[in-house]
Design an enzyme around this catalytic site. Structure first.
Site, PDB file in Angstrom:
ATOM      1  N   ASP A 103       0.814  -1.221   0.000  1.00 37.73           N
ATOM      2  CA  ASP A 103       0.000   0.000   0.000  1.00 37.73           C
ATOM      3  C   ASP A 103       0.844   1.266   0.000  1.00 37.73           C
ATOM      4  OD1 ASP A 103      -2.918  -1.049   1.925  1.00 37.73           O
ATOM      5  OD2 ASP A 103      -2.133  -1.588  -0.033  1.00 37.73           O
ATOM      6  N   TYR A 159       2.374   1.928  -3.362  1.00 38.81           N
ATOM      7  CA  TYR A 159       1.309   2.306  -4.295  1.00 38.81           C
ATOM      8  C   TYR A 159       0.924   3.779  -4.081  1.00 38.81           C
ATOM      9  CZ  TYR A 159      -3.347   2.228  -6.482  1.00 38.81           C
ATOM     10  OH  TYR A 159      -4.436   2.502  -7.256  1.00 38.81           O
ATOM     11  N   ASP A 160       0.738   4.152  -2.798  1.00 41.52           N
ATOM     12  CA  ASP A 160       0.374   5.537  -2.489  1.00 41.52           C
ATOM     13  C   ASP A 160       1.468   6.501  -2.933  1.00 41.52           C
ATOM     14  OD1 ASP A 160      -1.376   4.806   0.620  1.00 41.52           O
ATOM     15  OD2 ASP A 160      -2.000   4.769  -1.480  1.00 41.52           O
ATOM     16  N   SER A 196     -41.639   0.886   7.826  1.00 39.89           N
ATOM     17  CA  SER A 196     -42.445   1.154   6.639  1.00 39.89           C
ATOM     18  C   SER A 196     -43.869   1.476   7.071  1.00 39.89           C
ATOM     19  CB  SER A 196     -42.390  -0.028   5.680  1.00 39.89           C
ATOM     20  OG  SER A 196     -42.784  -1.169   6.362  1.00 39.89           O
ATOM     21  N   LEU A 197     -44.730   1.650   6.112  1.00 39.06           N
ATOM     22  CA  LEU A 197     -46.095   2.044   6.424  1.00 39.06           C
ATOM     23  C   LEU A 197     -47.049   0.978   5.908  1.00 39.06           C
ATOM     24  CD1 LEU A 197     -45.851   5.739   5.183  1.00 39.06           C
ATOM     25  CD2 LEU A 197     -46.048   5.010   7.554  1.00 39.06           C
ATOM     26  N   GLU A 199     -49.451  13.987   3.504  1.00 40.69           N
ATOM     27  CA  GLU A 199     -48.197  14.302   2.807  1.00 40.69           C
ATOM     28  C   GLU A 199     -48.069  13.431   1.560  1.00 40.69           C
ATOM     29  OE1 GLU A 199     -44.976  13.685   5.575  1.00 40.69           O
ATOM     30  OE2 GLU A 199     -46.087  14.593   7.229  1.00 40.69           O
ATOM     31  N   LYS A 214     -46.766  10.882  -0.933  1.00 38.49           N
ATOM     32  CA  LYS A 214     -45.827   9.782  -0.714  1.00 38.49           C
ATOM     33  C   LYS A 214     -44.848   9.761  -1.880  1.00 38.49           C
ATOM     34  CE  LYS A 214     -45.637   4.973   0.684  1.00 38.49           C
ATOM     35  NZ  LYS A 214     -44.625   4.500  -0.228  1.00 38.49           N
ATOM     36  N   ASP A 220     -42.073   8.806  -4.427  1.00 34.85           N
ATOM     37  CA  ASP A 220     -41.674   7.503  -4.944  1.00 34.85           C
ATOM     38  C   ASP A 220     -40.188   7.531  -5.264  1.00 34.85           C
ATOM     39  OD1 ASP A 220     -41.932   4.931  -5.648  1.00 34.85           O
ATOM     40  OD2 ASP A 220     -42.982   5.289  -7.526  1.00 34.85           O
ATOM     41  N   ARG A 228     -32.167   2.756   3.843  1.00 28.82           N
ATOM     42  CA  ARG A 228     -32.981   2.056   4.811  1.00 28.82           C
ATOM     43  C   ARG A 228     -32.503   0.620   5.046  1.00 28.82           C
ATOM     44  NH1 ARG A 228     -39.423   1.532   4.192  1.00 28.82           N
ATOM     45  NH2 ARG A 228     -39.331  -0.699   4.030  1.00 28.82           N
ATOM     46  N   GLU A 247     -36.705  11.416   1.612  1.00 34.76           N
ATOM     47  CA  GLU A 247     -36.645  10.675   0.363  1.00 34.76           C
ATOM     48  C   GLU A 247     -35.709  11.363  -0.633  1.00 34.76           C
ATOM     49  OE1 GLU A 247     -38.795   8.169   0.752  1.00 34.76           O
ATOM     50  OE2 GLU A 247     -39.272   7.379  -1.226  1.00 34.76           O
ATOM     51  N   TYR A 305     -39.089  14.317   5.704  1.00 39.52           N
ATOM     52  CA  TYR A 305     -40.442  14.183   6.248  1.00 39.52           C
ATOM     53  C   TYR A 305     -40.501  13.574   7.646  1.00 39.52           C
ATOM     54  CZ  TYR A 305     -39.742   9.740   3.747  1.00 39.52           C
ATOM     55  OH  TYR A 305     -39.233   8.570   3.256  1.00 39.52           O
ATOM     56  N   LYS A 312     -50.598  11.074   8.731  1.00 42.71           N
ATOM     57  CA  LYS A 312     -49.928  10.863  10.023  1.00 42.71           C
ATOM     58  C   LYS A 312     -50.683  11.602  11.116  1.00 42.71           C
ATOM     59  CE  LYS A 312     -45.401  10.929   7.824  1.00 42.71           C
ATOM     60  NZ  LYS A 312     -44.203  11.722   7.551  1.00 42.71           N
ATOM     61  N   LYS A 345     -52.606   4.484  -1.039  1.00 42.02           N
ATOM     62  CA  LYS A 345     -51.941   4.381  -2.343  1.00 42.02           C
ATOM     63  C   LYS A 345     -52.883   4.736  -3.492  1.00 42.02           C
ATOM     64  CE  LYS A 345     -48.161   2.545  -2.497  1.00 42.02           C
ATOM     65  NZ  LYS A 345     -47.637   1.242  -2.133  1.00 42.02           N
ATOM     66  N   CYS A 360     -43.435 -32.671 -11.304  1.00 43.17           N
ATOM     67  CA  CYS A 360     -42.553 -31.527 -11.065  1.00 43.17           C
ATOM     68  C   CYS A 360     -41.615 -31.337 -12.267  1.00 43.17           C
ATOM     69  CB  CYS A 360     -41.737 -31.759  -9.797  1.00 43.17           C
ATOM     70  SG  CYS A 360     -40.420 -30.547  -9.597  1.00 43.17           S
ATOM     71  N   CYS A 416     -37.797 -32.146 -11.115  1.00 44.15           N
ATOM     72  CA  CYS A 416     -37.236 -33.435 -10.682  1.00 44.15           C
ATOM     73  C   CYS A 416     -38.067 -34.629 -11.127  1.00 44.15           C
ATOM     74  CB  CYS A 416     -37.057 -33.449  -9.166  1.00 44.15           C
ATOM     75  SG  CYS A 416     -38.606 -33.610  -8.280  1.00 44.15           S
ATOM     76  N   CYS A 440     -44.512 -30.217  -5.271  1.00 44.56           N
ATOM     77  CA  CYS A 440     -43.662 -31.326  -5.670  1.00 44.56           C
ATOM     78  C   CYS A 440     -43.415 -32.188  -4.440  1.00 44.56           C
ATOM     79  CB  CYS A 440     -42.342 -30.769  -6.199  1.00 44.56           C
ATOM     80  SG  CYS A 440     -41.005 -31.951  -6.186  1.00 44.56           S
ATOM     81  N   CYS A 481     -35.485 -32.972  -4.636  1.00 46.43           N
ATOM     82  CA  CYS A 481     -35.790 -32.114  -5.783  1.00 46.43           C
ATOM     83  C   CYS A 481     -34.769 -30.980  -5.794  1.00 46.43           C
ATOM     84  CB  CYS A 481     -37.198 -31.555  -5.670  1.00 46.43           C
ATOM     85  SG  CYS A 481     -37.548 -30.261  -6.878  1.00 46.43           S
TER      86      CYS A 481
HETATM   87  S1  IVH Z   1     -43.055   8.488   6.930  1.00 46.48           S
HETATM   88  C1  IVH Z   1     -42.646   5.436  10.365  1.00 46.48           C
HETATM   89  N1  IVH Z   1     -43.626  10.158   5.021  1.00 46.48           N
HETATM   90  O1  IVH Z   1     -42.758   5.433   2.242  1.00 46.48           O
HETATM   91  C2  IVH Z   1     -42.979   5.984   9.038  1.00 46.48           C
HETATM   92  N2  IVH Z   1     -42.711   8.049   4.415  1.00 46.48           N
HETATM   93  O2  IVH Z   1     -43.829   2.735   3.237  1.00 46.48           O
HETATM   94  C3  IVH Z   1     -41.846   6.610   8.341  1.00 46.48           C
HETATM   95  N3  IVH Z   1     -42.345   7.743   2.002  1.00 46.48           N
HETATM   96  O3  IVH Z   1     -39.889   4.042   3.667  1.00 46.48           O
HETATM   97  C4  IVH Z   1     -42.119   7.033   6.965  1.00 46.48           C
HETATM   98  N4  IVH Z   1     -43.059   9.738   1.395  1.00 46.48           N
HETATM   99  O4  IVH Z   1     -39.586   5.754   1.832  1.00 46.48           O
HETATM  100  C5  IVH Z   1     -43.157   8.944   5.318  1.00 46.48           C
HETATM  101  N5  IVH Z   1     -44.147  11.753   3.444  1.00 46.48           N
HETATM  102  C6  IVH Z   1     -43.672  10.549   3.735  1.00 46.48           C
HETATM  103  C7  IVH Z   1     -43.200   9.661   2.735  1.00 46.48           C
HETATM  104  C8  IVH Z   1     -42.741   8.399   3.125  1.00 46.48           C
HETATM  105  C9  IVH Z   1     -42.557   8.591   0.977  1.00 46.48           C
HETATM  106  C10 IVH Z   1     -41.814   6.388   1.876  1.00 46.48           C
HETATM  107  C11 IVH Z   1     -40.603   6.118   2.714  1.00 46.48           C
HETATM  108  C12 IVH Z   1     -40.958   4.939   3.569  1.00 46.48           C
HETATM  109  C13 IVH Z   1     -42.110   4.349   2.829  1.00 46.48           C
HETATM  110  C14 IVH Z   1     -43.025   3.686   3.825  1.00 46.48           C
END
Ligand code: IVH
Length: 692
Positions: free
Chosen positions: A42, A45-46, A91-92, A123, A125, A127, A146, A182, A234, A298, A322, A416, A419, A434, A440
């Site tokens: 190393d 090389y450096d 997650s939600l 709020e 959501k 993507d 995450r 996000e 958020y 929320k 959704k 199957c 197998c 199966c 298998c």
């Molecule tokens: S709150 C404990 N707020 O949705 C809850 N999430 O399915 C923490 N997302 O992993 C999340 N917009 O990636 C929150 N305004 C928003 C959001 C949001 C997008 C995403 C986020 C999370 C996923 C949950």
């Protein structure tokens, strides 16, 4: 070539020296990165790299097109560092129907035992890809994805590269201050990136989300810097002093610190206002500059959020509403049968690739035999495909009027395809399985893949392809074989009849990758109880169930003994485990080959006992509690989750094993029994006082 003094070097000499350095460093890079066989240490090389930079600084016009300074800096990272998330990123839960909004509000009121109106935020959501950014004394020190929610990937350098990402916070922020939000790519930036990639014959991204993920998760953070990424905040993670009292206050606060928040965030006071905000954004979503896939509701007040708490992976105080799935029409080219880990024969549709709401879809799930029959799906049909969020695309109907007359009905195999064993359907089961069991190859291979997967033993280096090859070549046939690999790879002595596996001589392998693999295997030998239970691959037992089981039984020996005694009642008493699941679990332990594999495994690995961090120092940890009568401050579910979080077990009836009975108003027979048995009885107030 000897190295020279930069100060006194002539231009001519510098030119030669730079040529020499370019070649030498490239050779060293190839040896190190591609052949796993470094030939420079190393320090040397450096030294070469520094000399190259110094010469280039002195003679900038001599910088060569193939200069090492233009290639990736020092060492290319082969993987992201792991980040332990002190506060998990959850997650939600999703809802799709308008009517479910009322259910959500009702369940909150019921849990809180209150008919008062609850204030919410609504709020968009986003993507994209969630991120977490930790600031220490106002300085950005660590960024994470995450990951699995508890362990993320270190993307500190990548976040730094995003335009406008705050590296220092002006105000007096809490000492440890972690914001979450996000990272996303605007539609315009996504189209521009794809256009450029197309011109340069590079890979095209299917949608802005994938483009954002592909741009953020780059081992070379400079690539992230070249992509146009945006972000919003958020929520928060680890914070040393949460002084705000509501979600709205938090959003205002982070905005005042310079973080972008979504301008469409709103405060809503009832169901109608929530639905209005949903409708408004759904109707205008095409005109937004970025993709959103729904609305997040929320509970605004943090006190209420705290009382509502969490289910296994999702908060009770928030939900994602959704947007409806998007659809497209295409041709079904083939129906393939896949054999899974548990032997289930799953039909998969191969489709003529089609764009569904911005994503190219070429496969869809067909669920099972009955589904194909019910919808009368035939190879060659024109079908309607639907995609909702991350859900695997589905075929929702066949356009019969477009069917050619000679299409044959699909007949589901009873053998199957992997197998040749019989594939049978139990009464009241939707799937055909199966009967080959571990003989298998498809099942054995899928089980092995599951065993080493991230949420189980998490052995990097044993990817799908390696598992498939090792299985075929009989290097690994059962999970136990993984742990004897190193031994079997040792050079054997002259008189031994065994032959070393010689893994380092395999194509694409080298000393370094083999030693990395052994290191990963050795590291995996200490495994948490829930990961181990998940790794066993018991039918229906996913990560959440494995966690519930681990939390309930604490040690594998206790769990195994209960299962071998077929103690199904206790299992069913666990919130979240139903009768069908319990049956599958007990069945698993009835199979002697499963027990044999477990025993062999336990001789080479160590399963850690479940250790509830919050729980160990609480008065209720390990104690069995029974609630009886009507509680006045807490609801039953609230009291129960409080107790569980403190490491207690909650039982339905009083016995000698009960440690405490919490008696509310008009408690009846359970209280009497507790008195008879001399069990400690406490009031609701005492219980609450003891939990703080
Ligand atoms: S709150 C404990 N707020 O949705 C809850 N999430 O399915 C923490 N997302 O992993 C999340 N917009 O990636 C929150 N305004 C928003 C959001 C949001 C997008 C995403 C986020 C999370 C996923 C949950």
């Amino acid at each position: 070539m000897p190295l020279i003094d930069v100060k006194s070097i002539t231009e001519d000499e510098a030119k030669k020296q730079l040529e020499y350095l370019a070649k030498e460093i490239e050779k060293a890079d190839i040896a190190y990165y591609q052949n796993d066989e470094p030939y420079l240490d190393d320090a040397k090389y450096d030294e070469l790299r520094h000399l190259n930079l110094a010469l280039e600084a002195k003679f900038p016009h001599l910088i060569r097109p193939d200069s090492p300074s233009k290639r990736i800096g020092a060492k290319v990272k082969s993987e992201f560092k792991k980040v332990d998330l002190a506060v998990p990123m959850l997650s939600l839960a999703d809802i799709f129907e308008d009517t479910e909004v009322a259910d959500f509000i009702m369940s909150i009121k019921r849990f809180l035992n209150s008919s008062d109106d609850v204030v919410f935020t609504s709020e968009p959501k986003m993507d994209g890809l969630s991120f977490s950014a930790l600031y220490e004394n106002g300085v950005f020190v660590r960024g994470s994805t995450r990951g699995d929610g508890r362990i993320g990937e270190d993307i500190t350098e990548n976040l730094r590269e995003i335009k406008g990402f705050p590296l220092f916070l002006d105000k007096d922020v809490p000492e440890r201050f972690e914001v979450r939000g996000e990272v996303f790519m605007s539609k315009a930036d996504f189209f521009a990136l794809n256009q450029k990639n197309e011109e340069e014959h590079k890979k095209l991204f299917a949608n802005p989300r994938n483009a954002a993920a592909g741009s953020l998760r780059q081992l070379d953070a400079r690539i992230t810097g070249k992509r146009n990424l945006s972000f919003i905040v958020y929520t928060w993670g680890e914070v040393s002093d949460v002084f705000w009292k509501s979600q709205v206050e938090f959003l205002d606060y982070v905005q005042s610190l310079g973080f972008p928040v979504n301008p469409y965030n709103k405060v809503c006071h009832n169901e109608q206002e929530l639905l209005n905000s949903y409708r408004l954004l759904m109707d205008n979503r095409a005109d937004l500059p970025y993709d959103i896939d729904g609305i997040v509701y929320k509970v605004n007040d943090l006190e209420l959020q705290k009382r509502l708490g969490f289910l296994t992976r999702t908060p009770r105080w928030a939900i994602a509403h959704k947007f409806p799935a998007e659809k497209a029409i295409t041709r079904l080219n083939n129906i393939r049968i896949q054999v899974g880990r548990t032997g289930a024969l799953t039909p998969v549709a191969d489709l003529e690739p089609v764009n569904v709401g911005g994503v190219l879809v070429s496969h869809a799930t067909l669920h099972n035999e009955d589904e194909i029959k019910r919808k009368d799906i035939r190879i060659g049909d024109i079908v309607v495909v639907q995609r909702a969020g991350d859900v695997i695309p589905q075929i929702i109907e066949v356009l019969k009027e477009k069917r050619l007359s000679d299409l044959a009905e699909f007949s589901f195999p009873t053998i199957c395809p992997e197998c040749g064993a019989h594939a049978i359907r139990e009464e009241d089961e939707a799937v055909r399985r199966c009967t080959g069991g571990l003989s298998c190859p498809a099942q054995a291979v899928e089980r092995l893949k599951h065993f080493v997967s991230r949420e189980a033993f998490n052995i990097e280096g044993l990817g799908d392809k390696v598992i498939e090859d090792f299985y075929k070549e009989k290097i690994i046939q059962t999970p136990y074989d993984i742990f004897t690999l190193e031994e079997r790879n040792r050079p054997q002595d002259l008189f031994s009849t065994d032959v070393s596996l010689n893994l380092e001589n395999r194509e694409g392998w080298g000393k370094k990758s083999v030693s990395n693999l052994f290191e990963a295997i050795n590291k995996s030998k200490n495994i948490t109880l829930s990961k181990f239970i998940y790794a066993l691959g018991i039918r229906q037992v996913g990560t959440a169930t494995a966690y519930l089981i681990a939390r309930h039984y604490h040690s594998f020996e206790v769990f195994k003994e209960a299962m071998c005694n077929q103690d199904i009642h206790l299992l069913i008493s666990i919130d979240g485990i139903g009768a069908a699941m319990a049956k599958d679990i007990v069945e698993f332990f009835k199979e002697s080959h499963n027990l044999a594999i477990i025993d062999k495994l336990l001789s080479v690995i160590r399963v850690e006992n479940f250790d509830d961090v919050i729980a160990t120092d609480s008065v209720f940890s390990g104690k069995t509690l029974v609630f009886t009568g009507t509680l006045s401050t807490l609801t039953r579910s609230e009291a129960k989750s409080k107790a569980l979080a403190l490491g207690a077990k909650v039982a339905g009836s009083v016995s000698n094993n009960t440690d405490y009975v919490i008696a509310g108003e008009s408690a009846g027979s359970k209280l009497t029994k507790a008195k008879e048995l001399g069990i400690k009885i406490i009031s609701e107030e005492e219980f609450i006082a003891m939990t703080v």
